[in-house]
Design a protein around this motif. Structure first.
Motif, PDB file in Angstrom:
ATOM      1  N   GLU A  21       0.822  -1.207   0.000  1.00  0.00           N
ATOM      2  CA  GLU A  21       0.000   0.000   0.000  1.00  0.00           C
ATOM      3  C   GLU A  21       0.859   1.262   0.000  1.00  0.00           C
ATOM      4  N   TRP A  22       1.926   1.270   0.803  1.00  0.00           N
ATOM      5  CA  TRP A  22       2.809   2.426   0.948  1.00  0.00           C
ATOM      6  C   TRP A  22       3.463   2.803  -0.370  1.00  0.00           C
ATOM      7  N   PRO A  59      -7.493  -1.711   4.959  1.00  0.00           N
ATOM      8  CA  PRO A  59      -8.807  -2.338   5.180  1.00  0.00           C
ATOM      9  C   PRO A  59      -8.806  -3.279   6.387  1.00  0.00           C
ATOM     10  N   GLU A  60      -7.652  -3.871   6.670  1.00  0.00           N
ATOM     11  CA  GLU A  60      -7.547  -4.815   7.777  1.00  0.00           C
ATOM     12  C   GLU A  60      -7.141  -4.136   9.083  1.00  0.00           C
ATOM     13  N   LYS A  61      -6.187  -3.195   8.994  1.00  0.00           N
ATOM     14  CA  LYS A  61      -5.585  -2.605  10.193  1.00  0.00           C
ATOM     15  C   LYS A  61      -6.010  -1.171  10.458  1.00  0.00           C
ATOM     16  N   GLY A  62      -6.639  -0.519   9.489  1.00  0.00           N
ATOM     17  CA  GLY A  62      -6.957   0.896   9.648  1.00  0.00           C
ATOM     18  C   GLY A  62      -5.747   1.754   9.330  1.00  0.00           C
ATOM     19  N   HIS A  63      -5.786   2.999   9.787  1.00  0.00           N
ATOM     20  CA  HIS A  63      -4.672   3.915   9.553  1.00  0.00           C
ATOM     21  C   HIS A  63      -3.407   3.325  10.161  1.00  0.00           C
ATOM     22  N   ARG A  79       1.839   2.517  17.100  1.00  0.00           N
ATOM     23  CA  ARG A  79       1.888   1.047  17.168  1.00  0.00           C
ATOM     24  C   ARG A  79       3.233   0.536  17.680  1.00  0.00           C
ATOM     25  N   HIS A  80       4.283   1.350  17.553  1.00  0.00           N
ATOM     26  CA  HIS A  80       5.615   0.920  17.980  1.00  0.00           C
ATOM     27  C   HIS A  80       6.041   1.534  19.315  1.00  0.00           C
ATOM     28  N   MET A  81       5.162   2.304  19.960  1.00  0.00           N
ATOM     29  CA  MET A  81       5.522   2.979  21.209  1.00  0.00           C
ATOM     30  C   MET A  81       5.956   2.019  22.310  1.00  0.00           C
ATOM     31  N   GLY A  82       5.461   0.799  22.291  1.00  0.00           N
ATOM     32  CA  GLY A  82       5.816  -0.173  23.316  1.00  0.00           C
ATOM     33  C   GLY A  82       7.239  -0.700  23.196  1.00  0.00           C
TER      34      GLY A  82
END
Length: 142
Positions: free
Chosen positions: A61-62, A71-75, A81-84
Motif C-alpha cells: 500500500e505504501w 482495510p484490515e488494520k486501519g490507519h 503502534r511501535h511505542m511499546g
C-alpha cells in the motif's frame, strides 16, 4: 497523445507483489542473521510469519500498490503502534541496515531504490521514541 502523462506507482516501478515479497523476506533474513540487528530481532516474536504478512501488506500500500493494509488494520499509526518498543538511534540504524541490504538485493531500479531509501530513512528517524545524543532532537514530536 503526446500530452498524456502516465503515472507509474513505485509499486509498479519496482516489480509489484513479487518484489515486495522478496524484499520483506530478505529484510527479515538479514534481521535474523546480522549481529547488529539482534536487538531489534529480540523485539519480534520467534515466528515472523504474521509480522512478514503485515509488512508485505503495508509496503504494498505504501508504495502505491493494492490497499491490503488499511482495510484490515486501519490507519497505519506506525509511531503509536511501535511505542511499546524502545526505539533509539541504534535501533533505527539496525532497521535501516537490514532494509537497505534487502533493497539492494531485491530492487533492480537504482533510482527507485534511492527514493525508497530516502522515504524509509525519514520514516525510521521519525519512529524513534528514545532520547539519544544531542543531535537527536525531534523538535516537539515526542
Amino acid at each position: 497523445m503526446s500530452d498524456t502523462v502516465v503515472t507509474v506507482s513505485m509499486f509498479e516501478r519496482i516489480g509489484g507483489t513479487v518484489v515486495i515479497d522478496r524484499l520483506v523476506e530478505s529484510f527479515y533474513r538479514r534481521m535474523d542473521a546480522l549481529p547488529e540487528a539482534s536487538g531489534i530481532r529480540a523485539m519480534h516474536a520467534d515466528d515472523l510469519t504474521s509480522t512478514k504478512q503485515v509488512l508485505k501488506r503495508y509496503l504494498s500500500e505504501w508504495t502505491g500498490g493494492p490497499k491490503l493494509y488499511s482495510p484490515e488494520k486501519g490507519h497505519p499509526r506506525l509511531r503509536q503502534r511501535h511505542m511499546g518498543f524502545p526505539i533509539g538511534s541504534a535501533e533505527r540504524d539496525a532497521w535501516l541496515l537490514c532494509m537497505r541490504g534487502a533493497l539492494e538485493e531485491t530492487v533492480a531500479d537504482a533510482a527507485a531504490r534511492q527514493e525508497i531509501d530516502v522515504a524509509l530513512s525519514r520514516l525510521a528517524d521519525w519512529m524513534r521514541n528514545q532520547a539519544g545524543n544531542p543531535h537527536d532532537e525531534r523538535g516537539g514530536h515526542g
